[in-house]
Design an enzyme around this catalytic site. Structure first.
Site, PDB file in Angstrom:
ATOM      1  N   SER A  15       0.848  -1.200   0.000  1.00 51.86           N
ATOM      2  CA  SER A  15       0.000   0.000   0.000  1.00 51.86           C
ATOM      3  C   SER A  15       0.877   1.241   0.000  1.00 51.86           C
ATOM      4  O   SER A  15       2.067   1.179   0.320  1.00 51.86           O
ATOM      5  CB  SER A  15      -0.874   0.008   1.269  1.00 51.86           C
ATOM      6  OG  SER A  15      -1.441   1.293   1.500  1.00 51.86           O
TER       7      SER A  15
ATOM      8  N   TYR B 264      -3.359  -0.046  10.008  1.00 51.72           N
ATOM      9  CA  TYR B 264      -3.202  -0.403   8.589  1.00 51.72           C
ATOM     10  C   TYR B 264      -1.795  -0.049   8.107  1.00 51.72           C
ATOM     11  O   TYR B 264      -1.127  -0.860   7.455  1.00 51.72           O
ATOM     12  CB  TYR B 264      -4.252   0.351   7.777  1.00 51.72           C
ATOM     13  CG  TYR B 264      -4.334   0.010   6.329  1.00 51.72           C
ATOM     14  CD1 TYR B 264      -3.631   0.751   5.374  1.00 51.72           C
ATOM     15  CD2 TYR B 264      -5.129  -1.038   5.887  1.00 51.72           C
ATOM     16  CE1 TYR B 264      -3.720   0.458   4.027  1.00 51.72           C
ATOM     17  CE2 TYR B 264      -5.227  -1.344   4.532  1.00 51.72           C
ATOM     18  CZ  TYR B 264      -4.524  -0.592   3.617  1.00 51.72           C
ATOM     19  OH  TYR B 264      -4.609  -0.894   2.273  1.00 51.72           O
TER      20      TYR B 264
HETATM   21  P1  NAP Z   1     -11.954  -5.250  -0.703  1.00 52.25           P
HETATM   22  O1  NAP Z   1     -12.787  -4.963  -1.888  1.00 52.25           O
HETATM   23  O2  NAP Z   1     -12.510  -5.033   0.670  1.00 52.25           O
HETATM   24  O3  NAP Z   1     -11.420  -6.773  -0.809  1.00 52.25           O
HETATM   25  C1  NAP Z   1     -10.778  -7.379   0.263  1.00 52.25           C
HETATM   26  C2  NAP Z   1     -11.046  -8.858   0.155  1.00 52.25           C
HETATM   27  O4  NAP Z   1     -10.333  -9.539   1.185  1.00 52.25           O
HETATM   28  C3  NAP Z   1     -12.527  -9.181   0.326  1.00 52.25           C
HETATM   29  O5  NAP Z   1     -12.927 -10.093  -0.660  1.00 52.25           O
HETATM   30  C4  NAP Z   1     -12.566  -9.813   1.699  1.00 52.25           C
HETATM   31  O6  NAP Z   1     -13.570 -10.782   1.851  1.00 52.25           O
HETATM   32  C5  NAP Z   1     -11.221 -10.485   1.751  1.00 52.25           C
HETATM   33  N1  NAP Z   1     -10.878 -10.837   3.125  1.00 52.25           N
HETATM   34  C6  NAP Z   1     -10.828 -10.007   4.192  1.00 52.25           C
HETATM   35  N2  NAP Z   1     -10.521 -10.698   5.305  1.00 52.25           N
HETATM   36  C7  NAP Z   1     -10.397 -12.005   4.923  1.00 52.25           C
HETATM   37  C8  NAP Z   1     -10.100 -13.210   5.616  1.00 52.25           C
HETATM   38  N3  NAP Z   1      -9.881 -13.216   6.931  1.00 52.25           N
HETATM   39  N4  NAP Z   1     -10.059 -14.373   4.919  1.00 52.25           N
HETATM   40  C9  NAP Z   1     -10.273 -14.371   3.574  1.00 52.25           C
HETATM   41  N5  NAP Z   1     -10.561 -13.261   2.849  1.00 52.25           N
HETATM   42  C10 NAP Z   1     -10.623 -12.096   3.541  1.00 52.25           C
HETATM   43  O7  NAP Z   1     -10.627  -4.384  -0.741  1.00 52.25           O
HETATM   44  P2  NAP Z   1      -9.566  -4.069  -1.891  1.00 52.25           P
HETATM   45  O8  NAP Z   1      -9.495  -2.600  -2.035  1.00 52.25           O
HETATM   46  O9  NAP Z   1      -9.803  -4.941  -3.074  1.00 52.25           O
HETATM   47  O10 NAP Z   1      -8.222  -4.521  -1.137  1.00 52.25           O
HETATM   48  C11 NAP Z   1      -7.523  -5.687  -1.493  1.00 52.25           C
HETATM   49  C12 NAP Z   1      -6.110  -5.539  -0.974  1.00 52.25           C
HETATM   50  O11 NAP Z   1      -5.509  -4.374  -1.549  1.00 52.25           O
HETATM   51  C13 NAP Z   1      -6.030  -5.313   0.545  1.00 52.25           C
HETATM   52  O12 NAP Z   1      -4.879  -5.962   1.052  1.00 52.25           O
HETATM   53  C14 NAP Z   1      -5.860  -3.804   0.666  1.00 52.25           C
HETATM   54  O13 NAP Z   1      -5.195  -3.438   1.872  1.00 52.25           O
HETATM   55  C15 NAP Z   1      -5.002  -3.537  -0.515  1.00 52.25           C
HETATM   56  N6  NAP Z   1      -4.975  -2.156  -1.002  1.00 52.25           N
HETATM   57  C16 NAP Z   1      -6.127  -1.549  -1.415  1.00 52.25           C
HETATM   58  C17 NAP Z   1      -6.037  -0.259  -1.939  1.00 52.25           C
HETATM   59  C18 NAP Z   1      -7.225   0.521  -2.406  1.00 52.25           C
HETATM   60  O14 NAP Z   1      -7.101   1.747  -2.589  1.00 52.25           O
HETATM   61  N7  NAP Z   1      -8.387  -0.115  -2.596  1.00 52.25           N
HETATM   62  C19 NAP Z   1      -4.804   0.365  -2.054  1.00 52.25           C
HETATM   63  C20 NAP Z   1      -3.668  -0.292  -1.582  1.00 52.25           C
HETATM   64  C21 NAP Z   1      -3.766  -1.562  -1.085  1.00 52.25           C
HETATM   65  P3  NAP Z   1     -14.986 -10.422   2.535  1.00 52.25           P
HETATM   66  O15 NAP Z   1     -15.826  -9.999   1.369  1.00 52.25           O
HETATM   67  O16 NAP Z   1     -15.426 -11.713   3.167  1.00 52.25           O
HETATM   68  O17 NAP Z   1     -14.757  -9.323   3.529  1.00 52.25           O
HETATM   69  C1  GCO Z   2      -7.139   5.203   3.363  1.00 50.36           C
HETATM   70  C2  GCO Z   2      -7.286   4.296   2.153  1.00 50.36           C
HETATM   71  C3  GCO Z   2      -5.910   3.794   1.767  1.00 50.36           C
HETATM   72  C4  GCO Z   2      -5.957   3.030   0.496  1.00 50.36           C
HETATM   73  C5  GCO Z   2      -4.670   2.384   0.141  1.00 50.36           C
HETATM   74  C6  GCO Z   2      -3.668   3.375  -0.318  1.00 50.36           C
HETATM   75  O1  GCO Z   2      -7.976   5.145   4.272  1.00 50.36           O
HETATM   76  O2  GCO Z   2      -6.176   5.963   3.341  1.00 50.36           O
HETATM   77  O3  GCO Z   2      -8.171   3.227   2.398  1.00 50.36           O
HETATM   78  O4  GCO Z   2      -5.385   3.028   2.803  1.00 50.36           O
HETATM   79  O5  GCO Z   2      -6.926   2.045   0.558  1.00 50.36           O
HETATM   80  O6  GCO Z   2      -4.176   1.535   1.111  1.00 50.36           O
HETATM   81  O7  GCO Z   2      -2.572   2.679  -0.888  1.00 50.36           O
END
Ligand code: NAP
Ligand code: GCO
Length: 262
Positions: free
Chosen positions: A146, A159
């Protein structure tokens, strides 16, 4: 020559939290690139819907229902995949959660949940899948990091701590396992339009304007923006790439920023 480098045919990829958002996009992209997909989730209904959605696009996928935070479920889940489906060649540690509160008021239970899901679980998956990869002397592990692997922000102390930790876990596993021909790398997404950020994207939300102004590309990312980097890190094209975090952030981490102009 170049296309073969990125061809994942004959490789099995396990994507955790793969039923939506970034995980689903990466899984689908790896499938289109030829990988045999195994989708992990903890919700059985979402998992069935996901498998059907992929199959409707001509991408077969097997389910792997387990909670990544439960060590026994992870160990048994990995063993079942290896025994019943075949070797896991590519592991994408994507599953993650976020909880937000001022540090001084941050609930300890939320801290534990975020650290266990975003840091301990990737370690558990890497440990149990890594044991098989070490035996085979081959493997690819991709950890979803992230911007908060590098930056702090109000209300996301747990986080940021977890995402800083997974960056260093990536580097440490890379150090230990490079000799076994296992490449461990990370993808650091910028602000990506998925459910965890829905509240920010509402018009008029000051954070929405700020995120767009801080991102030189001038937009939110979408999950599909991450697919090319995932294919690269899952393929032979990255066989000499070890311990790297590739930030797919529209340039956000590279800039001091500039005055917001409407
Ligand atoms: P999301 O739509 O909330 O997807 C997260 C997924 O992880 C969901 O399918 C969730 O399942 C699953 N999950 C959570 N806890 C779990 C567990 N204990 N066992 C199995 N599955 C589990 O979020 P996303 O934005 O796609 O994020 C995916 C990854 O990218 C995360 O690691 C997040 O930190 C990272 N990330 C996101 C962003 C962003 O801006 N969106 C940026 C940087 C990094 P449920 O549906 O059951 O909750
Ligand atoms: C926040 C956001 C971020 C993004 C991502 C950025 O609250 O700042 O959720 O954490 O999801 O992780 O890389």
């Amino acid at each position: 020559m170049s296309q073969a480098l990125f061809n994942l045919k004959g490789k099995r990829a396990l994507v955790t939290g793969g039923t939506q958002g970034i995980g689903y996009a990466i899984a689908k992209g790896l499938g289109v690139a030829g990988a045999t997909l195994v989708i992990n989730a903890r919700d059985p209904e979402k998992l069935v819907q996901c498998i059907h959605a992929l199959e409707s696009e001509g991408i077969p996928a097997a389910p792997a229902l387990f909670d990544v935070t439960d060590v026994d479920s992870v160990r048994e889940g990995v063993s079942r995949i290896e025994t019943e489906l075949g070797p896991i060649d590519i592991l994408v540690n994507n599953a993650g959660i976020i909880r937000r509160a001022p540090a001084e008021d941050f609930p300890e239970a939320d801290w534990e949940a975020v650290l266990r899901t975003n840091l301990t679980a990737p370690f558990l998956l890497s440990k149990y899948v890594g044991q098989h990869m070490i035996r085979r002397k081959k493997g690819k592990i991709i950890n979803i990091c992230s911007l908060m692997s590098e930056l702090g922000r109000d209300t996301v102390s747990a986080y940021a701590a977890a995402k800083g930790g997974i960056k260093m876990l990536t580097r440490n596993l890379s150090t230990e396992w490079a000799a076994h021909n296992i490449q461990v790398n990370g993808i650091g997404p910028g602000y990506i339009a998925t459910p965890i950020n829905t509240a920010y994207r509402e018009a008029g939300n000051p954070l929405n304007d700020y995120i767009i102004s801080r991102t030189p590309a001038g937009r939110w990312g979408v999950p599909e923006d991450l697919v090319g980097t995932a294919i690269f890190l899952a393929s032979e094209a990255s066989d000499f790439v070890n311990g790297q975090i590739i930030y797919v952030d529209g340039g956000l981490l590279s800039t001091f920023g500039k005055p917001f102009t409407h």
